[in-house]
Write a protein that holds these residues in place. Structure first.
Motif, PDB file in Angstrom:
ATOM      1  N   UNK A   1      -2.021  -0.853 -37.212  1.00 36.85           N
ATOM      2  CA  UNK A   1      -3.045  -0.179 -38.009  1.00 36.85           C
ATOM      3  C   UNK A   1      -4.288   0.117 -37.170  1.00 36.85           C
ATOM      4  N   UNK A   2      -4.820  -0.913 -36.513  1.00 33.36           N
ATOM      5  CA  UNK A   2      -6.084  -0.756 -35.795  1.00 33.36           C
ATOM      6  C   UNK A   2      -5.931   0.168 -34.592  1.00 33.36           C
ATOM      7  N   UNK A   3      -4.957  -0.116 -33.736  1.00 30.49           N
ATOM      8  CA  UNK A   3      -4.819   0.675 -32.505  1.00 30.49           C
ATOM      9  C   UNK A   3      -4.452   2.138 -32.795  1.00 30.49           C
ATOM     10  N   UNK A   4      -3.413   2.422 -33.608  1.00 27.80           N
ATOM     11  CA  UNK A   4      -3.126   3.850 -33.872  1.00 27.80           C
ATOM     12  C   UNK A   4      -4.260   4.558 -34.611  1.00 27.80           C
ATOM     13  N   UNK A   5      -4.925   3.865 -35.532  1.00 28.19           N
ATOM     14  CA  UNK A   5      -6.003   4.502 -36.275  1.00 28.19           C
ATOM     15  C   UNK A   5      -7.202   4.848 -35.420  1.00 28.19           C
ATOM     16  N   UNK A   6      -7.418   4.079 -34.345  1.00 25.85           N
ATOM     17  CA  UNK A   6      -8.573   4.316 -33.477  1.00 25.85           C
ATOM     18  C   UNK A   6      -8.280   5.281 -32.345  1.00 25.85           C
ATOM     19  N   UNK A   7      -7.008   5.657 -32.150  1.00 23.43           N
ATOM     20  CA  UNK A   7      -6.645   6.488 -30.993  1.00 23.43           C
ATOM     21  C   UNK A   7      -7.428   7.801 -30.893  1.00 23.43           C
ATOM     22  N   UNK A   8      -7.612   8.563 -31.987  1.00 23.88           N
ATOM     23  CA  UNK A   8      -8.392   9.806 -31.836  1.00 23.88           C
ATOM     24  C   UNK A   8      -9.792   9.570 -31.288  1.00 23.88           C
TER      25      UNK A   8
ATOM     26  N   UNK B   1      -7.885  15.302 -21.699  1.00 26.08           N
ATOM     27  CA  UNK B   1      -7.644  15.935 -22.999  1.00 26.08           C
ATOM     28  C   UNK B   1      -6.151  16.227 -23.185  1.00 26.08           C
ATOM     29  N   UNK B   2      -5.488  16.706 -22.131  1.00 23.66           N
ATOM     30  CA  UNK B   2      -4.063  17.028 -22.226  1.00 23.66           C
ATOM     31  C   UNK B   2      -3.229  15.766 -22.446  1.00 23.66           C
ATOM     32  N   UNK B   3      -3.579  14.688 -21.758  1.00 26.12           N
ATOM     33  CA  UNK B   3      -2.857  13.426 -21.955  1.00 26.12           C
ATOM     34  C   UNK B   3      -3.061  12.918 -23.379  1.00 26.12           C
ATOM     35  N   UNK B   4      -4.293  13.028 -23.869  1.00 26.15           N
ATOM     36  CA  UNK B   4      -4.562  12.600 -25.239  1.00 26.15           C
ATOM     37  C   UNK B   4      -3.770  13.404 -26.249  1.00 26.15           C
ATOM     38  N   UNK B   5      -3.732  14.723 -26.071  1.00 29.92           N
ATOM     39  CA  UNK B   5      -2.961  15.565 -26.996  1.00 29.92           C
ATOM     40  C   UNK B   5      -1.472  15.253 -26.928  1.00 29.92           C
ATOM     41  N   UNK B   6      -1.009  14.922 -25.723  1.00 32.24           N
ATOM     42  CA  UNK B   6       0.410  14.601 -25.555  1.00 32.24           C
ATOM     43  C   UNK B   6       0.771  13.298 -26.260  1.00 32.24           C
ATOM     44  N   UNK B   7      -0.109  12.303 -26.160  1.00 28.95           N
ATOM     45  CA  UNK B   7       0.156  11.006 -26.771  1.00 28.95           C
ATOM     46  C   UNK B   7      -0.134  10.990 -28.266  1.00 28.95           C
ATOM     47  N   UNK B   8      -0.875  11.974 -28.745  1.00 29.66           N
ATOM     48  CA  UNK B   8      -1.241  12.020 -30.163  1.00 29.66           C
ATOM     49  C   UNK B   8      -0.796  13.336 -30.788  1.00 29.66           C
TER      50      UNK B   8
ATOM     51  N   UNK C   1      -9.626   8.578 -27.418  1.00 31.11           N
ATOM     52  CA  UNK C   1      -9.489   9.686 -26.469  1.00 31.11           C
ATOM     53  C   UNK C   1     -10.721  10.580 -26.459  1.00 31.11           C
ATOM     54  N   UNK C   2     -11.422  10.672 -27.587  1.00 31.08           N
ATOM     55  CA  UNK C   2     -12.704  11.370 -27.567  1.00 31.08           C
ATOM     56  C   UNK C   2     -13.687  10.624 -26.679  1.00 31.08           C
ATOM     57  N   UNK C   3     -13.691   9.301 -26.797  1.00 31.78           N
ATOM     58  CA  UNK C   3     -14.556   8.498 -25.936  1.00 31.78           C
ATOM     59  C   UNK C   3     -14.195   8.604 -24.470  1.00 31.78           C
TER      60      UNK C   3
ATOM     61  N   UNK D   1     -16.220   2.673 -33.060  1.00 33.63           N
ATOM     62  CA  UNK D   1     -16.385   3.596 -34.180  1.00 33.63           C
ATOM     63  C   UNK D   1     -15.041   4.052 -34.727  1.00 33.63           C
ATOM     64  N   UNK D   2     -14.048   4.188 -33.845  1.00 37.78           N
ATOM     65  CA  UNK D   2     -12.721   4.571 -34.296  1.00 37.78           C
ATOM     66  C   UNK D   2     -12.105   3.533 -35.212  1.00 37.78           C
TER      67      UNK D   2
END
Length: 294
Positions: free
Chosen positions: A204-211, A275-282, A214-216, A177-178
């Motif tokens: 394009x694909x990998x950075x655009x799908x990152x949010x 969640x913290x790792x995701x916020x750190x990487x994004x 990490x939600x997944x 979905x990302x």
């Protein structure tokens, strides 16, 4: 001119240290109502729990151990029903479950993220794989138990397989979905600039799908926990699910509640780490949400 620039740079205050940044964030969090609302919610839940079980002793609740009874046994050096923070077996159950979750989470992420990226990027791959995922995804974890036990030897492998399976679907579908949520204009712009398919996929694909990824992952680790507990109740020798089941079989309700509360705390902590790792990487995404007031 260079001397003045050097002097200005020399006179500039040094960037804040890591400890200063942590202190600033802590003060900012404490200045907001969020932590106090969280504590109020926990206190309200404990008060309702006490009122139902020990205060009013309502029917269907009077046989349940209340919070005072549970806490007394939980911190006792000589627990009445055999489980407390001073019993080594308690930590062995936690360690075994956390180790299984870590292995399952790593495997499901390593498989689910690439599969989701490819399904979202390539219609051909999606046409092959998506129907299979949609066919297998609704099958409950408990339905896989009779197959998992003969498929994998011992107690460890079947439990890890069941937790991995449940987490894999959440990771793969959210990643897909990302990719599908990325604006088509980015792909057209990359094509106009002469980017190869690999560069489009990478930049394009990998950075655009990152949010969405990490939600997944936050969803998948929660799914992995309740799948793990269900699996440990059927096939396990240690773990929080095994502890809860054995407490029920032996009619020791206090260790059962301790196991459930421990499971909640450990699951909450693991989701917070993801969640913290995701916020750190994004951090770019976090800043964009902050600018939108979200």
């Amino acid at each position: 001119m260079n001397a003045s620039i050097s002097g200005t740079m020399a006179g500039a205050p040094p960037p804040p240290s890591g400890a200063a940044r942590v202190w600033h964030r802590t003060v900012k969090v404490l200045a907001s109502p969020s932590p106090y609302l969280m504590l109020a919610g926990i206190a309200l839940w404990i008060a309702i729990y006490w009122l139902l079980c020990e205060g009013l002793k309502l029917p269907r609740f009077e046989k349940m151990p209340g919070p005072i009874t549970v806490i007394k046994d939980w911190v006792s050096t000589d627990p009445r029903q055999g489980l407390s923070i001073y019993v080594p077996e308690y930590y062995e159950h936690i360690y075994v479950s956390c180790r299984r979750i870590l292995i399952a989470f790593i495997i499901s992420t390593g498989l689910g993220v690439p599969v989701g990226l490819l399904m979202g990027w390539s219609k051909t791959i999606k046409d092959y794989t998506f129907p299979i995922l949609e066919l297998l995804r609704p099958i409950p974890v408990m339905a896989w138990v009779p197959l998992a036990i003969p498929m994998f030897p011992g107690f460890e492998a079947p439990v890890i397989f069941l937790a991995t399976l449940a987490a894999f679907f959440a990771t793969a579908l959210n990643t897909m979905l990302g990719v599908q949520s990325i604006d088509e204009s980015y792909f057209r712009a990359a094509g106009c600039l002469g980017s190869s398919r690999w560069h489009v996929f990478r930049h394009v694909v990998v950075p655009g799908a990152l949010p969405f990824i990490f939600t997944g992952l936050q969803i998948s680790i929660g799914v992995a926990w309740f799948s793990l507990v269900a699996a440990e109740m059927v096939s396990g020798d240690f773990g929080l699910g095994y502890l809860i089941l054995m407490s029920y079989v032996n009619s020791t309700t206090v260790p059962m509640v301790i196991g459930m509360l421990t499971l909640g705390f450990v699951g909450w902590l693991s989701s917070g780490i993801v969640r913290a790792i995701g916020n750190r990487l994004m951090q770019w995404h976090v800043r964009a949400l902050a600018m939108q007031g979200r």
